[in-house]
Design a protein around this motif. Sequence first.
Motif, PDB file in Angstrom:
ATOM      1  N   ALA A   1      26.966 -23.436 -51.537  1.00 42.64           N
ATOM      2  CA  ALA A   1      27.066 -24.793 -51.768  1.00 42.64           C
ATOM      3  C   ALA A   1      28.137 -25.208 -50.654  1.00 42.64           C
ATOM      4  CB  ALA A   1      27.633 -25.147 -53.161  1.00 42.64           C
ATOM      5  N   ILE A   2      27.724 -26.055 -49.793  1.00 41.03           N
ATOM      6  CA  ILE A   2      28.722 -26.487 -48.661  1.00 41.03           C
ATOM      7  C   ILE A   2      28.835 -27.866 -48.479  1.00 41.03           C
ATOM      8  CG2 ILE A   2      28.807 -26.240 -46.097  1.00 41.03           C
ATOM      9  CD1 ILE A   2      27.033 -23.704 -46.330  1.00 41.03           C
ATOM     10  N   ARG A   3      29.952 -28.321 -48.336  1.00 33.18           N
ATOM     11  CA  ARG A   3      30.320 -29.723 -48.247  1.00 33.18           C
ATOM     12  C   ARG A   3      31.359 -29.985 -47.151  1.00 33.18           C
ATOM     13  NH1 ARG A   3      29.513 -28.788 -53.656  1.00 33.18           N
ATOM     14  NH2 ARG A   3      28.346 -30.239 -54.772  1.00 33.18           N
ATOM     15  N   ARG A   4      31.129 -31.167 -46.286  1.00 31.58           N
ATOM     16  CA  ARG A   4      31.946 -31.480 -45.466  1.00 31.58           C
ATOM     17  C   ARG A   4      32.450 -30.486 -44.501  1.00 31.58           C
ATOM     18  NH1 ARG A   4      33.301 -33.151 -50.455  1.00 31.58           N
ATOM     19  NH2 ARG A   4      34.963 -31.660 -50.748  1.00 31.58           N
ATOM     20  N   SER A   5      31.420 -30.263 -43.717  1.00 29.33           N
ATOM     21  CA  SER A   5      31.682 -29.476 -42.561  1.00 29.33           C
ATOM     22  C   SER A   5      31.786 -30.443 -41.326  1.00 29.33           C
ATOM     23  CB  SER A   5      30.516 -28.389 -42.395  1.00 29.33           C
ATOM     24  OG  SER A   5      30.467 -27.533 -43.458  1.00 29.33           O
ATOM     25  N   ALA A   6      32.831 -30.161 -40.335  1.00 30.62           N
ATOM     26  CA  ALA A   6      33.298 -31.130 -39.321  1.00 30.62           C
ATOM     27  C   ALA A   6      31.603 -30.924 -38.311  1.00 30.62           C
ATOM     28  CB  ALA A   6      34.460 -30.684 -38.457  1.00 30.62           C
ATOM     29  N   PHE A   7      31.145 -29.626 -38.339  1.00 29.14           N
ATOM     30  CA  PHE A   7      29.951 -29.515 -37.464  1.00 29.14           C
ATOM     31  C   PHE A   7      28.891 -29.166 -38.308  1.00 29.14           C
ATOM     32  CE2 PHE A   7      32.705 -30.359 -33.867  1.00 29.14           C
ATOM     33  CZ  PHE A   7      32.229 -30.328 -32.755  1.00 29.14           C
ATOM     34  N   THR A   8      28.635 -27.822 -38.406  1.00 28.42           N
ATOM     35  CA  THR A   8      27.402 -27.259 -38.984  1.00 28.42           C
ATOM     36  C   THR A   8      27.649 -26.425 -40.365  1.00 28.42           C
ATOM     37  OG1 THR A   8      26.504 -27.070 -36.785  1.00 28.42           O
ATOM     38  CG2 THR A   8      25.449 -25.773 -38.551  1.00 28.42           C
ATOM     39  N   ALA A   9      26.731 -26.978 -41.237  1.00 29.61           N
ATOM     40  CA  ALA A   9      27.098 -26.186 -42.402  1.00 29.61           C
ATOM     41  C   ALA A   9      26.511 -24.607 -42.184  1.00 29.61           C
ATOM     42  CB  ALA A   9      26.114 -26.444 -43.645  1.00 29.61           C
ATOM     43  N   VAL A  10      25.311 -24.171 -41.440  1.00 32.11           N
ATOM     44  CA  VAL A  10      24.936 -22.893 -40.946  1.00 32.11           C
ATOM     45  C   VAL A  10      24.398 -22.821 -39.604  1.00 32.11           C
ATOM     46  CG1 VAL A  10      23.679 -20.845 -41.700  1.00 32.11           C
ATOM     47  CG2 VAL A  10      24.354 -22.115 -43.543  1.00 32.11           C
ATOM     48  N   ARG A  11      25.286 -22.023 -38.915  1.00 30.57           N
ATOM     49  CA  ARG A  11      24.808 -22.061 -37.433  1.00 30.57           C
ATOM     50  C   ARG A  11      24.483 -20.623 -37.130  1.00 30.57           C
ATOM     51  NH1 ARG A  11      26.003 -25.120 -32.681  1.00 30.57           N
ATOM     52  NH2 ARG A  11      27.078 -26.819 -34.000  1.00 30.57           N
ATOM     53  N   ALA A  12      23.415 -20.345 -36.500  1.00 31.99           N
ATOM     54  CA  ALA A  12      22.911 -18.926 -36.293  1.00 31.99           C
ATOM     55  C   ALA A  12      22.555 -18.884 -34.610  1.00 31.99           C
ATOM     56  CB  ALA A  12      21.561 -18.735 -36.963  1.00 31.99           C
ATOM     57  N   HIS A  13      23.397 -18.354 -33.903  1.00 32.76           N
ATOM     58  CA  HIS A  13      23.405 -18.495 -32.625  1.00 32.76           C
ATOM     59  C   HIS A  13      23.058 -16.987 -32.045  1.00 32.76           C
ATOM     60  CE1 HIS A  13      25.108 -19.017 -28.423  1.00 32.76           C
ATOM     61  NE2 HIS A  13      25.557 -17.833 -28.428  1.00 32.76           N
ATOM     62  N   GLN A  14      21.850 -17.014 -31.215  1.00 32.17           N
ATOM     63  CA  GLN A  14      21.316 -15.840 -30.811  1.00 32.17           C
ATOM     64  C   GLN A  14      21.024 -14.739 -32.014  1.00 32.17           C
ATOM     65  OE1 GLN A  14      22.543 -14.276 -26.718  1.00 32.17           O
ATOM     66  NE2 GLN A  14      24.097 -15.922 -26.778  1.00 32.17           N
ATOM     67  N   ALA A  15      20.870 -15.307 -33.020  1.00 29.82           N
ATOM     68  CA  ALA A  15      20.883 -14.372 -34.220  1.00 29.82           C
ATOM     69  C   ALA A  15      19.485 -14.044 -34.575  1.00 29.82           C
ATOM     70  CB  ALA A  15      21.399 -14.821 -35.315  1.00 29.82           C
ATOM     71  N   ASP A  16      18.753 -12.874 -34.289  1.00 29.12           N
ATOM     72  CA  ASP A  16      17.341 -12.452 -34.700  1.00 29.12           C
ATOM     73  C   ASP A  16      17.020 -12.569 -36.212  1.00 29.12           C
ATOM     74  OD1 ASP A  16      16.894 -12.715 -31.941  1.00 29.12           O
ATOM     75  OD2 ASP A  16      16.830 -10.829 -31.718  1.00 29.12           O
TER      76      ASP A  16
END
Length: 455
Positions: A257-272
């Motif tokens: 349960a994710i609230r009020r993220s300045a950018f992204t709740a879940v960010r997957a970068h180069q993640a296979d």
Amino acid sequence: MQDEIEDLRAVSRRRFMAATASFAALAVAPAWAQGIVGALDGAALGVKPGDADQSRALARALERSARERRPLALGPGVYRVANVTMPDGAVLMGVPDATRLELSGSGALLSARGARRIALRGITLDGANIPGDERAGVIEVQDVAALTLDEVTIVGAGASAVVMSRSGGTVRNSRFENARQSALFSMDGKGVSVTDCVILGCRNNGILIRRTDKGDESSMVSRNRIEDTGALDGGLGWNGNAINISKAAGVVVSGNAIRRSAFTAVRAHQADDVIISDNLCLDSGETCLYAEFGFSGAVISGNLVDGAASGIAVANFNEGGRLGTVVGNVVRNLFRRRKLDGPGESYGQGIGVEADVAVTGNVVENAATVGITAGWGPYLRDVTISGNVVRGCDVGISVSVVEGVGPATIVGNTVTGSRRGGVLGYRWDQVSTPDLAVGGSGGLPGLTVSQNTLR
């Protein structure tokens, strides 16, 4: 028969002796530690709350407890310590919300290197807001096979609360508040599980799972409550994320349960091979759920996104990002905001995908720009958009129609209340076709548009 009677008597004697030993241990333990059978009493070993620095006393007590393979129990109170190294096998226990270790100098409060097992239970750690860089932690472990934090609270981290390097373990039922950097930073992990935690007010990121080079991580982030993640140090997306995964393959992010993220709740970068499922994500300042850059394989399913600059993005085919599914999500209330890397405004789309992706069974409502977007410029290949409901968006579905794009299929969607059109072809950011939901694909090669319902 006589042998059986003797066996029963022997068992009874052993049980009596074990019970007597347990009773004796309880009898000498202080009242607060009655449930910790066999633990060493920290006060009896010279570790006492108060203004005096307890670092040396705590280190000696931990060495003895590890040597004897017994937990070390600390009673209620505030203990001032700094740079205490936990030996292999150390187990430090306290009274939840009553036993507090406060950092009395620079560096980590507790650290460990090269250990097989380390555990902390029922203790509050206070970093005293002493500044440090991103990889400085109130707890720091390197090359530790299994770190366990259970009912641990960490407040006042001047950098990160927990920093793990080339380590594995479990963080559960714990609480992290107002870390200057992040609650947990794992680099080149050996499998980290973060479950049932509360993470509040971290000022750059919540949970970071990163690798130096791409590789399997086998980590899980599940059933956590993460709120008010900031982006104090700015940037284009490496800060401001509740959960940030970089170059780590095989990570599962579910049920948070994710609230009020300045950018992204879940960010997957180069993640296979990442799975992002069944998360509640409210009020994200940028793209809420993001699979980006050189990834291969992303499953984004069953999430609820309400309030974000953009909802879900599976992007960066130009950098090798490809292969995924976006299934069964509810995405609504997407707004425009200023661009981060140039003048003007952008964002406002519900779901955006580029290469080798199926978008099926989602509901998108109230997107300021486009409900579902397929491709950007020439970056489009093998995308299917089917069985979705798109309501009250400026444009229902957009598809790139510049030269060189790959196949795309837009079939069987329900699009209602779109202000500018149901399905429109774009050349970059400009509309270049009539409504394809009415006239079909218009002979555009590789594009199929049919059986969509407009109202």
